[in-house]
Design a protein around this motif. Structure first.
Motif, PDB file in Angstrom:
ATOM      1  N   TRP A 140     -14.364  73.611  21.186  1.00 22.95           N
ATOM      2  CA  TRP A 140     -13.358  73.639  22.261  1.00 22.95           C
ATOM      3  C   TRP A 140     -12.263  74.611  21.877  1.00 22.95           C
ATOM      4  N   TYR A 141     -11.972  75.550  22.757  1.00 22.98           N
ATOM      5  CA  TYR A 141     -10.931  76.533  22.449  1.00 22.98           C
ATOM      6  C   TYR A 141     -10.406  77.166  23.731  1.00 22.98           C
ATOM      7  N   ASP A 198     -24.353  69.382  33.557  1.00 21.45           N
ATOM      8  CA  ASP A 198     -24.316  70.350  32.454  1.00 21.45           C
ATOM      9  C   ASP A 198     -25.161  71.578  32.769  1.00 21.45           C
ATOM     10  N   ILE A 199     -26.330  71.343  33.369  1.00 19.01           N
ATOM     11  CA  ILE A 199     -27.208  72.459  33.741  1.00 19.01           C
ATOM     12  C   ILE A 199     -26.513  73.369  34.754  1.00 19.01           C
ATOM     13  N   GLU A 200     -25.765  72.776  35.658  1.00 16.90           N
ATOM     14  CA  GLU A 200     -25.058  73.551  36.673  1.00 16.90           C
ATOM     15  C   GLU A 200     -23.909  74.350  36.082  1.00 16.90           C
ATOM     16  N   ASN A 201     -23.256  73.818  35.056  1.00 23.87           N
ATOM     17  CA  ASN A 201     -22.051  74.445  34.510  1.00 23.87           C
ATOM     18  C   ASN A 201     -22.300  75.376  33.329  1.00 23.87           C
ATOM     19  N   VAL A 237     -27.218  82.184  20.220  1.00 20.59           N
ATOM     20  CA  VAL A 237     -27.311  81.791  21.623  1.00 20.59           C
ATOM     21  C   VAL A 237     -26.020  82.245  22.309  1.00 20.59           C
ATOM     22  N   PHE A 238     -26.157  83.186  23.236  1.00 24.01           N
ATOM     23  CA  PHE A 238     -25.015  83.794  23.912  1.00 24.01           C
ATOM     24  C   PHE A 238     -24.833  83.134  25.276  1.00 24.01           C
ATOM     25  N   PHE A 239     -23.739  82.379  25.410  1.00 18.09           N
ATOM     26  CA  PHE A 239     -23.412  81.728  26.676  1.00 18.09           C
ATOM     27  C   PHE A 239     -22.526  82.685  27.477  1.00 18.09           C
ATOM     28  N   GLU A 240     -23.133  83.288  28.478  1.00 23.26           N
ATOM     29  CA  GLU A 240     -22.468  84.399  29.167  1.00 23.26           C
ATOM     30  C   GLU A 240     -21.282  83.954  30.018  1.00 23.26           C
ATOM     31  N   ARG A 241     -21.471  82.922  30.822  1.00 25.38           N
ATOM     32  CA  ARG A 241     -20.379  82.500  31.719  1.00 25.38           C
ATOM     33  C   ARG A 241     -20.335  80.974  31.849  1.00 25.38           C
ATOM     34  N   PRO A 242     -20.006  80.254  30.790  1.00 27.62           N
ATOM     35  CA  PRO A 242     -19.878  78.797  30.944  1.00 27.62           C
ATOM     36  C   PRO A 242     -18.657  78.483  31.809  1.00 27.62           C
ATOM     37  N   LYS A 243     -18.750  77.443  32.599  1.00 25.04           N
ATOM     38  CA  LYS A 243     -17.654  77.104  33.508  1.00 25.04           C
ATOM     39  C   LYS A 243     -16.425  76.690  32.733  1.00 25.04           C
ATOM     40  N   TYR A 244     -15.268  77.218  33.140  1.00 30.13           N
ATOM     41  CA  TYR A 244     -14.022  76.944  32.438  1.00 30.13           C
ATOM     42  C   TYR A 244     -13.566  75.504  32.645  1.00 30.13           C
ATOM     43  N   GLY A 245     -12.931  74.958  31.583  1.00 30.07           N
ATOM     44  CA  GLY A 245     -12.284  73.671  31.682  1.00 30.07           C
ATOM     45  C   GLY A 245     -13.211  72.497  31.893  1.00 30.07           C
ATOM     46  N   VAL A 246     -14.491  72.658  31.590  1.00 29.92           N
ATOM     47  CA  VAL A 246     -15.479  71.592  31.797  1.00 29.92           C
ATOM     48  C   VAL A 246     -16.221  71.354  30.490  1.00 29.92           C
ATOM     49  N   GLU A 293     -21.301  70.045  22.028  1.00 33.53           N
ATOM     50  CA  GLU A 293     -20.593  70.186  23.295  1.00 33.53           C
ATOM     51  C   GLU A 293     -19.786  71.482  23.280  1.00 33.53           C
ATOM     52  N   LEU A 294     -19.658  72.085  24.424  1.00 36.82           N
ATOM     53  CA  LEU A 294     -18.908  73.329  24.575  1.00 36.82           C
ATOM     54  C   LEU A 294     -17.893  73.190  25.687  1.00 36.82           C
ATOM     55  N   MET A 295     -16.651  73.590  25.395  1.00 40.97           N
ATOM     56  CA  MET A 295     -15.602  73.553  26.392  1.00 40.97           C
ATOM     57  C   MET A 295     -14.687  74.752  26.205  1.00 40.97           C
TER      58      MET A 295
END
Length: 315
Positions: A107-108, A240-243, A275-284, A311-313
């Protein structure tokens, strides 16, 4: 006669506390120091010197015999006979701070360098061992490998993390752009040989569909490359799949087979997948599970075998 008996059974004079201590430390009448004469102290000291000398010699001999049964390069108990077994676990980096060691949350705030700096520093520390000159003499052992070109005896395959596009130190591993890279690695098990999913007609039903298509495509392009321990990452729940957004695997979608088996050769580097997460949804908060795929890898989330959860946030 009665007077002598009375004198014989007469109590010794009562001494004061300090007088008793002084007499215990040194009795000039009997020549005793702390209740023992010089000869008595010499005998007991000699006894303990001999006793501990024999005990030390026995322990040293047993330790020498024990070390004769060990090989510094090969563990005595391997795979299913060892405590770690023959099913490798999957780990991820960067890890949360030591103050929160039980956490698996990354989380950052991407706009705060002081906030995301911890994750970048952790990756710098982790990847330091992958620099060519990071280990003295180890770089001489490392060669560029490829499918069909495994390392010869005494050599190991290099892992060049400097060319991994978004997931490099120069790019802060994407953390400053809200597109973080998470590095995956398999735990090392001596002598373990993966059994590949190289038959596209026998892929497991629970394997993600996009990975099945990827394996089929690789088989059509270059059949040698399917000798790989494949990797998949996906959201655990529908939300999670959606975000989670688009996911990319660098440099490839798995651990190439030419890195295995691990035989404790000097300079060995565990293969990595970024593993490059290109556009994870912000604040979720996004729950993610990554799995390694081979026929002899069993997935057990409870025992952390063959898969890893984090978990990623990103704020």
């Amino acid at each position: 006669m009665d007077a002598k008996k009375e004198q014989f059974y007469q109590r010794p004079p009562k001494l004061g506390k300090w007088e008793a201590i002084r007499l215990f430390l040194w009795n000039s009448e009997t020549g005793q120091f702390m209740g023992r004469t010089g000869s008595s102290w010499a005998k007991i000291l000699l006894f303990y010197i001999l006793f501990y000398a024999v005990l030390t010699g026995f322990f040293g001999a047993m330790l020498a015999v024990f070390y004769q049964t060990l090989d510094p390069h090969h563990p005595k108990w391997q795979q299913e006979k060892s405590l770690i077994g023959n099913n490798p676990g999957l780990g991820f980096r960067p890890m949360p701070p030591e103050s929160n060691v039980e956490s698996t949350l990354i989380w950052y705030k991407a706009t705060d360098q002081g906030n995301y700096g911890h994750w970048v520093k952790e990756l710098n520390k982790f990847l330091a061992g992958y620099e060519q000159n990071s280990l003295s003499g180890a770089s001489e052992q490392r060669i560029q490998c490829d499918y069909g070109r495994p390392p010869p005896p005494g050599k190991v395959c290099n892992v060049d993390v400097k060319q991994w596009n978004h997931c490099t130190k120069a790019n802060s591993y994407g953390y400053h752009k809200s597109s973080p890279c998470i590095f995956l690695k398999l735990n090392k098990i001596f002598g373990w040989v993966p059994q590949y999913y190289n038959d596209t007609n026998a892929l497991p039903n629970n394997m993600p569909e996009d990975l099945k298509m990827h394996i089929l495509g690789e088989k059509n392009r270059n059949p040698k490359t399917i000798d790989t321990i494949w990797v998949s990452c996906e959201g655990e729940n529908p939300a999670d799949i959606e975000n989670i957004g688009p996911i990319h695997y660098i440099p490839s979608r798995g651990f190439p087979g030419y890195y295995f088996p691990f035989t404790n050769t000097k300079g060995y580097l565990s293969p990595l997948v970024a593993v490059f997460f290109e556009r994870p949804k912000y604040g979720v908060l996004i729950n993610i599970e990554c799995k390694a795929w081979a026929r002899n890898i069993i997935h057990d989330r409870f025992d952390r075998r063959g898969s890893v959860h984090f978990e990623l946030m990103v704020d």
